[in-house]
Write a protein that holds these residues in place. Structure first.
Motif, mmCIF file in Angstrom:
data_model
loop_
_atom_site.group_PDB
_atom_site.id
_atom_site.type_symbol
_atom_site.label_atom_id
_atom_site.label_comp_id
_atom_site.label_asym_id
_atom_site.label_seq_id
_atom_site.Cartn_x
_atom_site.Cartn_y
_atom_site.Cartn_z
ATOM 1 N N ARG A 96 68.123 35.216 14.806
ATOM 2 C CA ARG A 96 69.341 34.412 14.909
ATOM 3 C C ARG A 96 69.339 33.373 13.787
ATOM 4 N NH1 ARG A 96 70.103 32.888 21.192
ATOM 5 N NH2 ARG A 96 69.172 34.750 22.102
ATOM 6 N N ASP A 97 70.396 33.377 12.996
ATOM 7 C CA ASP A 97 70.492 32.490 11.832
ATOM 8 C C ASP A 97 70.464 31.009 12.186
ATOM 9 O OD1 ASP A 97 70.618 34.645 10.105
ATOM 10 O OD2 ASP A 97 72.808 34.715 10.124
ATOM 11 N N GLU A 98 70.893 30.658 13.379
ATOM 12 C CA GLU A 98 70.972 29.244 13.741
ATOM 13 C C GLU A 98 69.611 28.617 14.061
ATOM 14 O OE1 GLU A 98 72.047 31.417 17.701
ATOM 15 O OE2 GLU A 98 72.140 31.812 15.558
ATOM 16 N N PHE A 99 68.560 29.436 14.119
ATOM 17 C CA PHE A 99 67.235 28.913 14.437
ATOM 18 C C PHE A 99 66.277 29.080 13.262
ATOM 19 C CE2 PHE A 99 68.691 30.417 18.748
ATOM 20 C CZ PHE A 99 69.043 29.155 19.196
ATOM 21 N N GLN A 100 65.396 28.093 13.092
ATOM 22 C CA GLN A 100 64.381 28.169 12.054
ATOM 23 C C GLN A 100 62.974 28.244 12.636
ATOM 24 O OE1 GLN A 100 64.811 25.054 9.175
ATOM 25 N NE2 GLN A 100 67.013 25.301 9.077
ATOM 26 N N VAL A 101 62.739 27.570 13.762
ATOM 27 C CA VAL A 101 61.405 27.526 14.348
ATOM 28 C C VAL A 101 61.319 28.405 15.587
ATOM 29 C CG1 VAL A 101 59.659 26.039 15.407
ATOM 30 C CG2 VAL A 101 60.930 25.242 13.421
ATOM 31 N N ILE A 102 62.318 28.357 16.429
ATOM 32 C CA ILE A 102 62.262 29.065 17.702
ATOM 33 C C ILE A 102 62.818 30.492 17.588
ATOM 34 C CG2 ILE A 102 64.500 28.378 18.660
ATOM 35 C CD1 ILE A 102 62.890 27.697 21.273
ATOM 36 N N GLN A 103 63.059 30.918 16.360
ATOM 37 C CA GLN A 103 63.637 32.242 16.154
ATOM 38 C C GLN A 103 62.743 33.367 16.668
ATOM 39 O OE1 GLN A 103 64.314 33.102 12.010
ATOM 40 N NE2 GLN A 103 62.434 32.096 11.405
ATOM 41 N N ASP A 104 61.424 33.157 16.694
ATOM 42 C CA ASP A 104 60.531 34.190 17.217
ATOM 43 C C ASP A 104 60.750 34.409 18.708
ATOM 44 O OD1 ASP A 104 59.433 31.698 17.866
ATOM 45 O OD2 ASP A 104 57.400 32.229 17.257
ATOM 46 N N LEU A 105 60.829 33.325 19.475
ATOM 47 C CA LEU A 105 61.092 33.445 20.912
ATOM 48 C C LEU A 105 62.473 34.038 21.156
ATOM 49 C CD1 LEU A 105 60.362 32.984 23.874
ATOM 50 C CD2 LEU A 105 61.211 30.636 23.632
ATOM 51 N N ALA A 106 63.459 33.594 20.390
ATOM 52 C CA ALA A 106 64.822 34.122 20.548
ATOM 53 C C ALA A 106 64.853 35.631 20.308
ATOM 54 C CB ALA A 106 65.779 33.404 19.591
ATOM 55 N N LEU A 107 64.152 36.107 19.291
ATOM 56 C CA LEU A 107 64.104 37.538 19.000
ATOM 57 C C LEU A 107 63.470 38.310 20.153
ATOM 58 C CD1 LEU A 107 64.460 39.922 16.982
ATOM 59 C CD2 LEU A 107 62.152 39.390 16.175
ATOM 60 N N VAL A 108 62.349 37.821 20.656
ATOM 61 C CA VAL A 108 61.671 38.514 21.756
ATOM 62 C C VAL A 108 62.550 38.524 23.004
ATOM 63 C CG1 VAL A 108 59.662 38.452 23.302
ATOM 64 C CG2 VAL A 108 59.360 38.143 20.832
ATOM 65 N N ILE A 109 63.203 37.417 23.311
ATOM 66 C CA ILE A 109 64.099 37.380 24.478
ATOM 67 C C ILE A 109 65.263 38.351 24.276
ATOM 68 C CG2 ILE A 109 65.716 35.925 25.788
ATOM 69 C CD1 ILE A 109 62.725 35.444 26.462
ATOM 70 N N ASP A 110 65.818 38.418 23.075
ATOM 71 C CA ASP A 110 66.888 39.383 22.791
ATOM 72 C C ASP A 110 66.410 40.814 23.034
ATOM 73 O OD1 ASP A 110 68.613 37.321 22.130
ATOM 74 O OD2 ASP A 110 68.431 37.608 19.959
ATOM 75 N N LEU A 111 65.193 41.123 22.638
ATOM 76 C CA LEU A 111 64.643 42.465 22.863
ATOM 77 C C LEU A 111 64.434 42.730 24.355
ATOM 78 C CD1 LEU A 111 62.099 42.576 19.904
ATOM 79 C CD2 LEU A 111 64.135 44.021 20.171
ATOM 80 N N ILE A 112 63.948 41.747 25.081
ATOM 81 C CA ILE A 112 63.758 41.902 26.529
ATOM 82 C C ILE A 112 65.107 42.137 27.209
ATOM 83 C CG2 ILE A 112 63.035 40.735 28.657
ATOM 84 C CD1 ILE A 112 60.956 39.224 26.857
ATOM 85 N N GLU A 113 66.130 41.408 26.775
ATOM 86 C CA GLU A 113 67.469 41.598 27.341
ATOM 87 C C GLU A 113 67.997 43.008 27.088
ATOM 88 O OE1 GLU A 113 69.679 38.324 25.630
ATOM 89 O OE2 GLU A 113 69.329 37.099 27.417
ATOM 90 N N ARG A 114 67.516 43.661 26.046
ATOM 91 C CA ARG A 114 67.899 45.052 25.745
ATOM 92 C C ARG A 114 67.059 46.058 26.535
ATOM 93 N NH1 ARG A 114 70.168 46.333 20.400
ATOM 94 N NH2 ARG A 114 68.800 48.132 20.502
ATOM 95 N N GLY A 115 66.108 45.561 27.327
ATOM 96 C CA GLY A 115 65.280 46.434 28.137
ATOM 97 C C GLY A 115 63.935 46.787 27.532
#
Length: 194
Positions: A96-115
């Protein structure tokens, strides 16, 4: 300066996990922490991750869904550079472009939301370098890291909302202290918090 170190058994460990859990999206192997000089250290942050947040597994476990998401949202216990990714899935989801530090957690949560799921293995095969000049450490000092985390936790494209957010009952905002201003407030529930 020492960088993260992948041990010789990293590939064999990850391959073994993938053989046991074919199709797994993320593999989090065993990690130990080193400082900028390569010395093994036990920081308070990493001790908290291990004791309070990381799942208690005997050797290897497959995690996913709400259980994994809740575990990570309580405390982000994974070590992003050590994770082995299934590339076809990773290419379908972006940082997610809006994050610089927490982007790793955001990516993993996005993947979990996809199953997608994460396999966690305790086999030590990676050394993660923690140092005072990292982006995360610098942003912790300025406070911008926490502002970014607040933004992440207050919205999600997957539809979950924080406690008390839109469509979900929760506690009302706390009464502001007399000395509280929007730019200085650090209380999570304060009505004046940014």
């Amino acid at each position: 300066m020492i960088v993260d170190i992948m041990h010789p058994n990293y590939v064999a460990t990850v391959r073994s996990v993938i053989e046991e859990y074919p199709g797994v999206c993320m593999v989090q192997p065993g990690v130990e922490i080193i400082d900028a000089d390569g010395k093994v250290v036990n920081t308070m942050v990493d001790e908290a991750k291990r004791r309070l947040y990381a799942p208690r597994i005997e050797s290897r476990e497959l995690m996913g869904g709400e259980d994994l998401a809740a575990s990570l949202l309580r405390g982000c216990w994974f070590y992003f550079p050590s994770i082995c990714w299934r590339s076809d899935v990773l290419k379908a989801v972006d940082f997610r472009d809006e994050f610089q530090v927490i982007q790793d957690l955001a990516l993993v949560i996005d993947l979990i939301e996809r199953g997608e799921q994460m396999a966690v293995d305790n086999t030590l095969c990676f050394q993660y370098r923690r140092h005072a000049v990292s982006k995360s450490a610098a942003d912790a000092v300025t406070g911008s890291r926490f502002t970014e985390a607040r933004a992440f936790f207050s919205t999600s494209p997957g539809g979950w909302t924080p406690r008390g957010g839109p469509g979900r009952p929760g506690r009302p905002a706390a009464t502001p202290r007399p000395d509280c201003t929007p730019s200085r407030c650090s209380r999570r529930r304060c009505a004046r918090a940014p």
